[in-house]
Design a protein around this motif. Sequence first.
Motif, mmCIF file in Angstrom:
data_model
loop_
_atom_site.group_PDB
_atom_site.id
_atom_site.type_symbol
_atom_site.label_atom_id
_atom_site.label_comp_id
_atom_site.label_asym_id
_atom_site.label_seq_id
_atom_site.Cartn_x
_atom_site.Cartn_y
_atom_site.Cartn_z
ATOM 1 N N ALA A 904 0.620 -1.303 0.509
ATOM 2 C CA ALA A 904 -0.146 -0.204 -0.464
ATOM 3 C C ALA A 904 0.877 1.066 0.174
ATOM 4 N N ASN A 905 0.162 1.982 -0.861
ATOM 5 C CA ASN A 905 0.952 3.157 -0.696
ATOM 6 C C ASN A 905 1.177 5.213 -1.011
ATOM 7 N N TYR A 906 0.719 5.561 0.594
ATOM 8 C CA TYR A 906 -0.145 6.764 0.212
ATOM 9 C C TYR A 906 0.287 7.525 0.591
ATOM 10 N N ARG A 907 -0.045 9.089 -0.323
ATOM 11 C CA ARG A 907 -0.156 10.435 -0.319
ATOM 12 C C ARG A 907 -0.499 11.369 0.053
ATOM 13 N N SER A 908 -0.601 11.958 1.239
ATOM 14 C CA SER A 908 -1.330 12.871 1.933
ATOM 15 C C SER A 908 -1.862 14.580 0.651
ATOM 16 N N LYS A 909 -2.054 14.967 0.520
ATOM 17 C CA LYS A 909 -2.836 16.178 -0.131
ATOM 18 C C LYS A 909 -1.436 17.086 -0.587
ATOM 19 N N ARG A 910 -1.162 17.190 -1.882
ATOM 20 C CA ARG A 910 -0.427 17.755 -2.442
ATOM 21 C C ARG A 910 -0.954 19.458 -3.636
ATOM 22 N N LEU A 911 -0.209 20.169 -3.789
ATOM 23 C CA LEU A 911 -0.078 21.706 -4.407
ATOM 24 C C LEU A 911 -0.319 20.907 -5.888
ATOM 25 N N ALA A 912 -1.150 21.397 -6.776
ATOM 26 C CA ALA A 912 -1.235 20.338 -8.052
ATOM 27 C C ALA A 912 -0.555 21.229 -9.216
ATOM 28 N N GLU A 913 -1.055 22.777 -8.369
ATOM 29 C CA GLU A 913 -0.991 23.873 -9.515
ATOM 30 C C GLU A 913 -1.215 24.816 -8.632
ATOM 31 N N LEU A 914 -0.750 26.097 -9.168
ATOM 32 C CA LEU A 914 -1.433 27.345 -8.350
ATOM 33 C C LEU A 914 -1.978 27.929 -10.248
ATOM 34 N N SER A 915 -2.932 27.811 -9.440
ATOM 35 C CA SER A 915 -4.422 29.010 -10.443
ATOM 36 C C SER A 915 -4.423 30.448 -10.440
ATOM 37 N N VAL A 916 -4.481 30.759 -12.007
ATOM 38 C CA VAL A 916 -5.162 32.509 -11.246
ATOM 39 C C VAL A 916 -6.062 32.285 -12.392
ATOM 40 N N PRO A 917 -7.093 32.021 -11.614
ATOM 41 C CA PRO A 917 -8.337 32.588 -12.491
ATOM 42 C C PRO A 917 -8.400 34.270 -12.506
ATOM 43 N N SER A 918 -8.866 35.020 -13.310
ATOM 44 C CA SER A 918 -8.933 36.045 -13.699
ATOM 45 C C SER A 918 -10.038 36.753 -12.630
ATOM 46 N N GLY A 919 -9.914 38.236 -12.352
ATOM 47 C CA GLY A 919 -10.587 38.299 -10.737
ATOM 48 C C GLY A 919 -10.080 37.650 -10.108
ATOM 49 N N MET A 920 -9.617 36.959 -9.230
ATOM 50 C CA MET A 920 -9.071 35.754 -8.308
ATOM 51 C C MET A 920 -8.087 36.459 -7.476
ATOM 52 N N GLY A 921 -7.127 36.319 -8.246
ATOM 53 C CA GLY A 921 -5.577 36.024 -8.185
ATOM 54 C C GLY A 921 -4.896 34.942 -7.767
ATOM 55 N N ASP A 922 -3.804 34.603 -6.766
ATOM 56 C CA ASP A 922 -3.395 33.432 -6.980
ATOM 57 C C ASP A 922 -4.163 32.571 -6.431
ATOM 58 N N THR A 923 -4.668 30.638 -7.064
ATOM 59 C CA THR A 923 -6.032 30.070 -6.468
ATOM 60 C C THR A 923 -5.485 29.025 -5.997
ATOM 61 N N ALA A 924 -5.036 28.098 -5.163
ATOM 62 C CA ALA A 924 -4.185 26.695 -5.306
ATOM 63 C C ALA A 924 -4.894 25.418 -5.214
ATOM 64 N N ILE A 925 -4.425 25.022 -6.310
ATOM 65 C CA ILE A 925 -5.440 23.943 -6.882
ATOM 66 C C ILE A 925 -4.522 22.629 -6.112
ATOM 67 N N TRP A 926 -5.436 22.101 -5.245
ATOM 68 C CA TRP A 926 -5.328 20.756 -4.293
ATOM 69 C C TRP A 926 -5.397 19.211 -5.169
ATOM 70 N N THR A 927 -4.883 18.726 -4.742
ATOM 71 C CA THR A 927 -4.963 17.517 -5.103
ATOM 72 C C THR A 927 -5.419 16.300 -4.094
ATOM 73 N N GLU A 928 -6.563 15.482 -3.551
ATOM 74 C CA GLU A 928 -6.972 15.896 -2.118
ATOM 75 C C GLU A 928 -5.774 14.050 -2.094
ATOM 76 N N PRO A 929 -5.994 14.149 -0.551
ATOM 77 C CA PRO A 929 -4.929 12.655 -0.404
ATOM 78 C C PRO A 929 -5.692 10.785 -1.218
ATOM 79 N N THR A 930 -4.329 10.533 -1.590
ATOM 80 C CA THR A 930 -4.872 9.067 -2.116
ATOM 81 C C THR A 930 -4.094 7.770 -1.705
#
Length: 987
Positions: A904-930
């Motif tokens: 069995a292999n476990y990973r906690s959440k990780r930052l997938a990318e830093l998105s910049v939706p127009s009008g919001m600024g930096d927004t973290a896109i996270w991948t849930e634990p697996t």
Amino acid sequence: MLANNFKKSVIALNVGIILSASAVQAADAPAATDEQVEVIEVRGIRASTEKSLNTKRFADGVVDSITADDIGKLPDVTIADSLQRVPGIQIRRSSGEGATINVRGMPQVTTLLNGEQFLSAGSLTTVQPDFTDIPSSLVGAMDVMKSTSADTLAGGISGTVDLQTRKPFSLEEGFTGAASIEASRGSYSKETDPKAMVFAGYNSGRFAALVTLSRDEVNLANYRLGSTNHGWGAAPAESGSCWYCPDVDMNGDGDTNDAEFSYVSYGMVNRFTERERTGASLSIQAQLTDEIQFSGDVFFTKMDDADRQRGLMADNAWGGHWAWQDQLDPIDRGQLSSGHNLYTAQDIILNAPRIVAHSESHTNDRESTNYNFEFSYKGDGPLSGKVRYITADAERSHTENVAQGYLTSGLAHGLRRNEGNGPIAANPNGYGPGTIPVRLNFKGDHPIMLTPASINGEVFGSNIDRYSVTSTYSENNFDEEANLDVLRLDGEYEFDTDHLRKMSFGARFGEREVSRDQYVLLAPLQNPVGDETVWVMWKDQGLAAFDTDGSGGVPSASAGDLTMGYDNLITFSGMPEGWIQKVDDFGPVNIGSFYFIDPAQLDDPFAFQDRFYPGNKRGSVPGSSYKVNEQTKSVYWRADLSNDNYTANIGFQYIKTDLEIIQNVIGDSICVNCPGAVAMDAGDVVTDKSFSDFLPSANLAFNLTEDIVFRAAWGKTMTRLDLGSIAGGLKISRARAGDELAAREGISPDLLIATDATMEGNPNLEPWRATNTDMGVEWYFSPSALLSLAVFNIQLESFIESSTWKMDMPDADGVVRREVTVSGLTNGQGGTMSGAEFAYQQALDFLPGVWSGLGVGLNYTYSDSESGREDFYGEALPLQDNSKHSGNAVLWYEKDGFQFRLAANYRSKRLAELSVPSGMGDTAIWTEPTTYIDVSASYDFHENFTVFMSGSNLTEEYESNYAQWKDNRISQNIYERRVTLGVRGRW
């Protein structure tokens, strides 16, 4: 660059030496001594574990090792899957298979082949290969070096992986053979995929050779549900001057001070990857004299793959349609910098102006050949050495081809065609003219998208006559080539003193050259009422190609102009037999049945595009085409010290890097209604840059007791630049303006306006650089047991990160009307990665009877990082793709010819990318634990024959992504369970 004639001469010389050595030395030379030939026989889980622990215990630095259970048999199906069992390693998946790795949370990992650089065709510009390129049966062992050493080629910030092929002198004397055949099947793909491996070797004592051949085919399911692109997002406000602001009360609360988190497109994507992979390796060793040994290796890989998608997509048709969501149970996320209140929702009604049956094919043909020739000298005196020459060539051809079958008419977003008698719907038989309500819900285990059950008594999507190919294009195609030459000299001088044992020294010259030619397909379209011919990339039947009203302005379908495809309506019902498929397979969700073009028909972009728009040609994309030459010159010195209680080494490596970067100037556009990057090549921009690195290192292993080792390491590290990230150009994304913006700015609704841009290359980037410190204690309380604890710290002095900034960008007519967000790579100011690793493994052979065959392995890694970036709320973010917590658990059994392993292999959440939706600024896109669970078992039904099975991803684990807030899920990648059955022979 080393001359081709020199390369050919060296290869020819070594082939001649191989042939003469095999004919003369095997017949005449005396048998080699035990010191000359080390025969290592490793079979089974227990033996593999003991060999790996032995490598770790007596390593010069901080090292973890994986050894194949048998010839052609790593512990897991793929190389990366095996590597993820090592403490501190996390993998990233491609179609469910391990593709790339992080060591201690960082992907800046150099991968070597038998201790030196090599070319992998799937990643020509980077220092880490795409592990899906390499058949695991070609690899006999892998060392993961987490501390640096002066004589190891620098290039990894957090670690170096050394893939090791088997050496002929490691075989038993005489002939050795092995073969395996197996079949795999996926729980979603329902295809039976074959794989075969053949190994043959001969060792006479003075001459030895081996060859390995591998061939496999695989079909992998990889569904994508939810947002189709994390970068295509915005927070449209109810009032404002931005191009995506709708100027309406979107949520009906009576005011205009709100904003909604929204994506351009959502979809349910049926996605399968087909791979055909061939691998071969040839190794020869000859003891030419008692002092001189020759080694020659050839390592060949070839993989052809096609990633095919069929997706039902609902989108807002880009410009002018951002107020398309009715958020059910919206959640207030606070106030934006603009003063608007931001809302998100997990249950949404999409009032979709466009719904398409999207088909897409990405293909890759990639091939690499790596040669290695080495002479080593070891006499009776203290001096020894070797000279090594490496040459390699690799190439990759990549295509992307898209066909969008509209279900909607196009009228809901002003998309019309003109057959010479005035504007009509782009898809005359499609649903419309209004928007189509689509329910999107992320609250369950999987997102689901539901279209209306029926429209006017007809089941939505059930009538093939409703569909037509309203848009088709081929973009992001490229051809890449690379070559590599390395000449390396290593020397060693032994001392007979109480502490100083030897000094090692060497010099190395390396040259790598990579070129990339990117292109799109352009079709010639003729104006039926004039002599004008234009070249078009986006064959979109609703976009105007010709100005026929005499105004000389920007063409507009509503002004009586003629559109692309004016006489070429491509209906699904008129497609060739077998091209259309009815599909209801969207993985774990049921959204109904819909018609799609078979994406296999798109594998050949020229053939598909020419069938409907004849005469396509390659249109260059000079901004994404480049050539880079990298030369490295390095020297190293290392001193090894030891006595009965310790071993240590200190040293340094000095590297000078010279780069010649040739980028293209983007000239005038060469097509109509296409990205600005599709243009004339207006010349070259040549950048020459150089930098030097002095990398000292020290490693110490102190025996606290006979079985307990204290280990410490310190060193400077750097990683070579990704050549693609320093050489690419500017890519401007544009979308149709739409009616609302057109009215506001006095432009045509068909004008393609700049929405954002990507700076693909930055020649001014500096490499990643860091200072690494390691300390740990290892207790080897039996030959197959280990208990260890280690701490580490990586102090990043400089690193490369994604960033955004604002720049004026022209629309398709060349006029600059607004600033847009530009994303690209810049050098960050530094960061940290620190943590701890715990490992325990043991063969439980002290247990009674049948239980004595049990064994266990556990490891856990804590890695905490700081990137210097902040999220939407200003909270500090970790380095991208790093999981703070990761671990492995393995239970195995081996007795009386039976082997079993559950992992069995476990990973906690990780930052997938830093998105910049127009009008919001930096927004973290996270991948849930697996958590991924794999199993394997085998039984030796004969001394030389074994039957085996394996199962990967037994629980059909999937990866879910959310934007900023845990209850704001946006997408999922669905992977399948794979089961393999096979038989292996050995003689």
